[in-house]
Design a protein around this motif. Sequence first.
Motif, PDB file in Angstrom:
ATOM      1  N   LEU C  69      46.932  10.173 104.873  1.00 41.34           N
ATOM      2  CA  LEU C  69      46.664  11.611 104.864  1.00 41.34           C
ATOM      3  C   LEU C  69      46.956  12.196 106.246  1.00 41.34           C
ATOM      4  O   LEU C  69      46.793  11.507 107.260  1.00 41.34           O
ATOM      5  CB  LEU C  69      45.216  11.885 104.460  1.00 41.34           C
ATOM      6  N   SER C  72      44.415  11.717 108.903  1.00 41.76           N
ATOM      7  CA  SER C  72      43.932  10.350 109.152  1.00 41.76           C
ATOM      8  C   SER C  72      44.229   9.877 110.560  1.00 41.76           C
ATOM      9  O   SER C  72      43.696   8.869 111.001  1.00 41.76           O
ATOM     10  CB  SER C  72      44.558   9.377 108.152  1.00 41.76           C
ATOM     11  N   LEU C 121      42.374   7.598 104.469  1.00 41.94           N
ATOM     12  CA  LEU C 121      41.660   8.800 104.917  1.00 41.94           C
ATOM     13  C   LEU C 121      41.508   8.799 106.429  1.00 41.94           C
ATOM     14  O   LEU C 121      41.550   9.842 107.068  1.00 41.94           O
ATOM     15  CB  LEU C 121      40.277   8.883 104.266  1.00 41.94           C
ATOM     16  N   GLN C 122      41.296   7.614 107.007  1.00 40.83           N
ATOM     17  CA  GLN C 122      41.190   7.503 108.464  1.00 40.83           C
ATOM     18  C   GLN C 122      41.870   6.201 108.870  1.00 40.83           C
ATOM     19  O   GLN C 122      41.629   5.159 108.261  1.00 40.83           O
ATOM     20  CB  GLN C 122      39.720   7.516 108.898  1.00 40.83           C
TER      21      GLN C 122
ATOM     22  N   LEU F  41      38.887  17.064 100.725  1.00 42.70           N
ATOM     23  CA  LEU F  41      38.727  16.722 102.132  1.00 42.70           C
ATOM     24  C   LEU F  41      39.553  17.722 102.942  1.00 42.70           C
ATOM     25  O   LEU F  41      40.780  17.757 102.813  1.00 42.70           O
ATOM     26  CB  LEU F  41      39.218  15.287 102.372  1.00 42.70           C
ATOM     27  N   LEU F 121      40.483  14.919  96.516  1.00 45.39           N
ATOM     28  CA  LEU F 121      40.186  13.535  96.131  1.00 45.39           C
ATOM     29  C   LEU F 121      39.843  13.443  94.652  1.00 45.39           C
ATOM     30  O   LEU F 121      40.166  12.469  93.988  1.00 45.39           O
ATOM     31  CB  LEU F 121      39.016  12.983  96.962  1.00 45.39           C
TER      32      LEU F 121
END
Lengths: 246, 246, 246, 246, 246, 246
Positions: C69, C72, C121-122, F41, F121
Amino acid sequence: MNSAADLARPHDQIRPVEIECGYLESNPASVLYKSGKTIVLCTASVETNVPPWMEGRGKGWVTAEYNMLPGSTSPRKRRDRSGKVDGRTTEIQRLIGRSLRAIVDLHALGERSITVDCDVLQADGGTRTASITGGYIALSLAVSQLASNPELDPAVDPAAVLRDSVAAISVGVIGEDVVLDLDYKLDSAADVDMNVIMTGSGRFIELQGTGEEATFDDAQLAELLRLGKMGIADLTQLQAAQLRSS
Amino acid sequence: MNSAADLARPHDQIRPVEIECGYLESNPASVLYKSGKTIVLCTASVETNVPPWMEGRGKGWVTAEYNMLPGSTSPRKRRDRSGKVDGRTTEIQRLIGRSLRAIVDLHALGERSITVDCDVLQADGGTRTASITGGYIALSLAVSQLASNPELDPAVDPAAVLRDSVAAISVGVIGEDVVLDLDYKLDSAADVDMNVIMTGSGRFIELQGTGEEATFDDAQLAELLRLGKMGIADLTQLQAAQLRSS
Amino acid sequence: MNSAADLARPHDQIRPVEIECGYLESNPASVLYKSGKTIVLCTASVETNVPPWMEGRGKGWVTAEYNMLPGSTSPRKRRDRSGKVDGRTTEIQRLIGRSLRAIVDLHALGERSITVDCDVLQADGGTRTASITGGYIALSLAVSQLASNPELDPAVDPAAVLRDSVAAISVGVIGEDVVLDLDYKLDSAADVDMNVIMTGSGRFIELQGTGEEATFDDAQLAELLRLGKMGIADLTQLQAAQLRSS
Amino acid sequence: MNSAADLARPHDQIRPVEIECGYLESNPASVLYKSGKTIVLCTASVETNVPPWMEGRGKGWVTAEYNMLPGSTSPRKRRDRSGKVDGRTTEIQRLIGRSLRAIVDLHALGERSITVDCDVLQADGGTRTASITGGYIALSLAVSQLASNPELDPAVDPAAVLRDSVAAISVGVIGEDVVLDLDYKLDSAADVDMNVIMTGSGRFIELQGTGEEATFDDAQLAELLRLGKMGIADLTQLQAAQLRSS
Amino acid sequence: MNSAADLARPHDQIRPVEIECGYLESNPASVLYKSGKTIVLCTASVETNVPPWMEGRGKGWVTAEYNMLPGSTSPRKRRDRSGKVDGRTTEIQRLIGRSLRAIVDLHALGERSITVDCDVLQADGGTRTASITGGYIALSLAVSQLASNPELDPAVDPAAVLRDSVAAISVGVIGEDVVLDLDYKLDSAADVDMNVIMTGSGRFIELQGTGEEATFDDAQLAELLRLGKMGIADLTQLQAAQLRSS
Amino acid sequence: MNSAADLARPHDQIRPVEIECGYLESNPASVLYKSGKTIVLCTASVETNVPPWMEGRGKGWVTAEYNMLPGSTSPRKRRDRSGKVDGRTTEIQRLIGRSLRAIVDLHALGERSITVDCDVLQADGGTRTASITGGYIALSLAVSQLASNPELDPAVDPAAVLRDSVAAISVGVIGEDVVLDLDYKLDSAADVDMNVIMTGSGRFIELQGTGEEATFDDAQLAELLRLGKMGIADLTQLQAAQLRSS
């Protein structure tokens, strides 16, 4: 070069040609075609179907793809990987395809496709005409292979499929002179550039004469055509000799 | 083939290799590399700048592009002209680039880029390893040319630029056997396929062992590595002999 | 960081792992997988058909897609919307797919496709190995769901479909040290980076060791493999515990 | 139609032509050009710079874009929105651009670009030749506007920029006949199709003769050229008359 | 312009409209629609099938494409040939399609597709509303043609297919004023821009009110709607008059 | 559902909202926004430059990107990797960007860009309005961070940059009823769908009311607006409470 005075060969003579049939062990219909320093690898691949828009007509299809390898020029030529085949490449491969189809009886071929790939390994002018002249030999070898396949019913008759041969050569106007078979240096110097594509029996398939930022008159046109026919006659002999011995 | 029993050569021996340096008249850093029936044309092209993200660091760059010609396989392989280079091609050319950079001192090269093009004319397995092994020779020829250019200041020192040589070979597990240098038929039969990329001095650059729908254990890994090192040693000798004589 | 001296955890220990099964209410086969600061959302989606090239073979298919993402990373990562998935992404998702397929019996799955999406996401290093380790859990949950569907005839037997489990971890050489489970900072400092992908029963699925501008020797390889196996054993336990309790 | 017998007009006469200069209020260099049922909107737009590869040479640039509107044919023609301009479109717009540049003195134009857009509103054969003939008028109007701009220093001299006029017409072989100015029905029936592009003063700019699945001989070539010149002479008069009155 | 004070026409009056039905001889369902200086060519093309996702439902489909010709603006607008239709174009053509479908009974149309192409020849603001208003006329003409085709069984009933008419107009807030039918200059000056799309019978199909870097309150909304309805009523009369006389 | 009778909550009440600020450790301006089962998100990323077309004006820029993860829907949603972002996605992210910019003073922001990424999400209707409402919070957190950076000179004043707050909600007509905040099931049943985007102080930013194959009248419009304003007021309170406590 502003005239043809420095030309190493007579202005009405083609460059030396070398032809190696069956260059790739895995595909007998592969030809390494050299015209002076220009080297093109021509391979013909047969598929047992035709494009969707041609299905069910009892006819085959012949098409061509043309490509210059990055190392074929100096400086290196970038690969066509952007999803946009450049305009020049598109024009050339359409021309090769049309020229080959002009001497093929697509009905006699049956519902088969033949793709002639012309990959330029080294480019020194005349790559499109070399692709046509060498591509015809690859096409001819592919048709012979079809003819020798005992499983095909009906059998393929190569004399029916190939109604004639095809060869191509460039001619140009450089200053006051008309010159046959332009290599890269001659091509860069030419005011007018003409591609002559003819059958072995001496009929025109395609004529493309272009004056980029220049023009030409009737007398020049006549001389361009005269030299072009001479070149075609020489290439036709070389093709026939090569195919007899393969 | 479910075992290596039918193999024409000993399972720990590489295929015959032929190397032709200076294959293209227009580019001395061109190599026609043959390993069995696999034929790759490797050309190295030098540019006097680096990609934008590397400018001003006093370092050079080495990258590679890989491509299979349509006529290199049977059936014919479609050209990558959709704008999407397929995943396999991307992986291979990234691997070739990394492998070559591992033995290059980019500072000693100076702010220059060398692109090594690996165009596969005929594919019979092992095209990526042939591209690395042949690509190293093309790279080495390009560096020698830079070194012999009297106009460069400072001069390029080939021994500083090329800290080592690099070669690559595949090994695989076929049934119970471990086999060196997989051609297409062996590769199709292999449960596990490993590419070993090493320096001439015997250090690993890259190891890629993959079991598609299969796995391998410690003993098999050891044997894969043993054979891989033997192949690398043979290729390193062939490279050195060729470069001495060019 | 030029050595592993400053490492907050022992060099042979993995980062803390958190696993949340059924993270999305709409898809029970969804897993939020955290390894240190790296967070990957893995979801497995089942379709009742297979890709066209696999139809009619009575086999299923498992594939994976990987994506980071934009938020991220810092600075923000641009989205892959150009129509060209970048080389790194392509390599990673092919690796995830191969790794999962290595432990799946595609015949036992029947003519179904499972796509495992791994959305980062990260990102703090190790996103591809986290995707494999978390992706296996999502895949396993999807297979369990199929097994509990009373309408399927024949019923799906999860023990037949999943022949083993799969986990993945990275190891690297940093200066003189070999370190397990590289986060972003360690990965940037590493001379050699190896991804080890193994089954729960201790067999290799894939080994990818790469020295970008560096090389490694036999002793380092042995230590890399030793630590990798330790990490895999830990992850296999965590996976099993999580799946027992879902 | 297998011969030209049913032709409503003499075989050596062009279709009726209508020309409306200044069709768009917002751009005086806009021309609605009608040849029979074929309608092309030609607009010439001037920019005060040149493409990057031409900067700093003190020369201008002239280019063309060609497009058929979806409603111009029946059935509807799909828009070129795939990112791949089709081969035919590419060839045509390159031809239009070359033809216009052949009569322009790019130095006299100064560092300016003129883009001639040729959008086909209704297509009934001969759209490329109509685009060249109408495009010349739009180009001429744009140059006149530049010339009447008192702020340009140095002033633009239209007689210096446009060294001649340019017009284009098609000729074809249909069965035994040679016919001038092919509409869609004639074009579909033609064995050989030739585009003749000439200056107002009677010199050739470009000749493109093509036999798709057919060939032609010297006598046919001579007749094609004779008719083509007649058509060009007529169009040149119409262009001049129109430009005098605008 | 910071207020509507300089407006040449009353602030609650639309621009002069000209409508030419059957503009293209080859397609009777073609309309040249002019609103002030804005000129849009609307053509409706019928196909005897529907998109794959709609097959077998006994319903038809109506869609629209929108495009601005390069010469429609000054400076020239680049063509959308990158493969990425820009966001504005996508939004507009989706809006036109939705607006037309709102008054069509797709079941009464039968399994046919109608594509309404809206090509902007000259742009002076309000091109999307002109496309809807003119597109409705082209659609109506295409439905009439279907109805007059004696071969269709069952026959198409135009009154059943077209449940109502549709027209569109813009309104805006400029400083303290609310103004009907924004041309380019007014649109550039507007703080709030609203497109009102209504049926001939006075019901809303779509409302799109946007304040780019601005906002509006209840009173302004009421006035925007009041003027919008007045404009719609005028356009509905013009459409009906035109269709009666075609 | 053909009426709102089965609705679990009152027809004029929004779904339960959960907001988690700082969801990603690596980016404090990250918000996990949940409205019922919809989960988005939102992350805001600051860059210290603006797009090329805005340089040198002393103004900043705010833009948004919107994306649905493949696992967010059932069946799985294919990724946008073709190079063509679909029309719906394009419209939504343009809407989010415009809505956020309406309450930002771009001069007070200075020459900085803020990109708000909205990655869905889990999708259960209302993803675009959730993206705006959650995106405002992420934007607000990013501006606060800028304001607390002591190195910026001049300092950023968050009260000057954010002139107001922004929230968004959907309303719809289902049969005879008007309902606030449509989840997926309600949205599918709705004849008319309207998105209301307003500032915290009660002014309209954007109104988008659409009847796909349906229309609406003045009374329905009034009720849609009344409910929309109620929803906006609730969301504005929740945003403010959350931002006070972060």
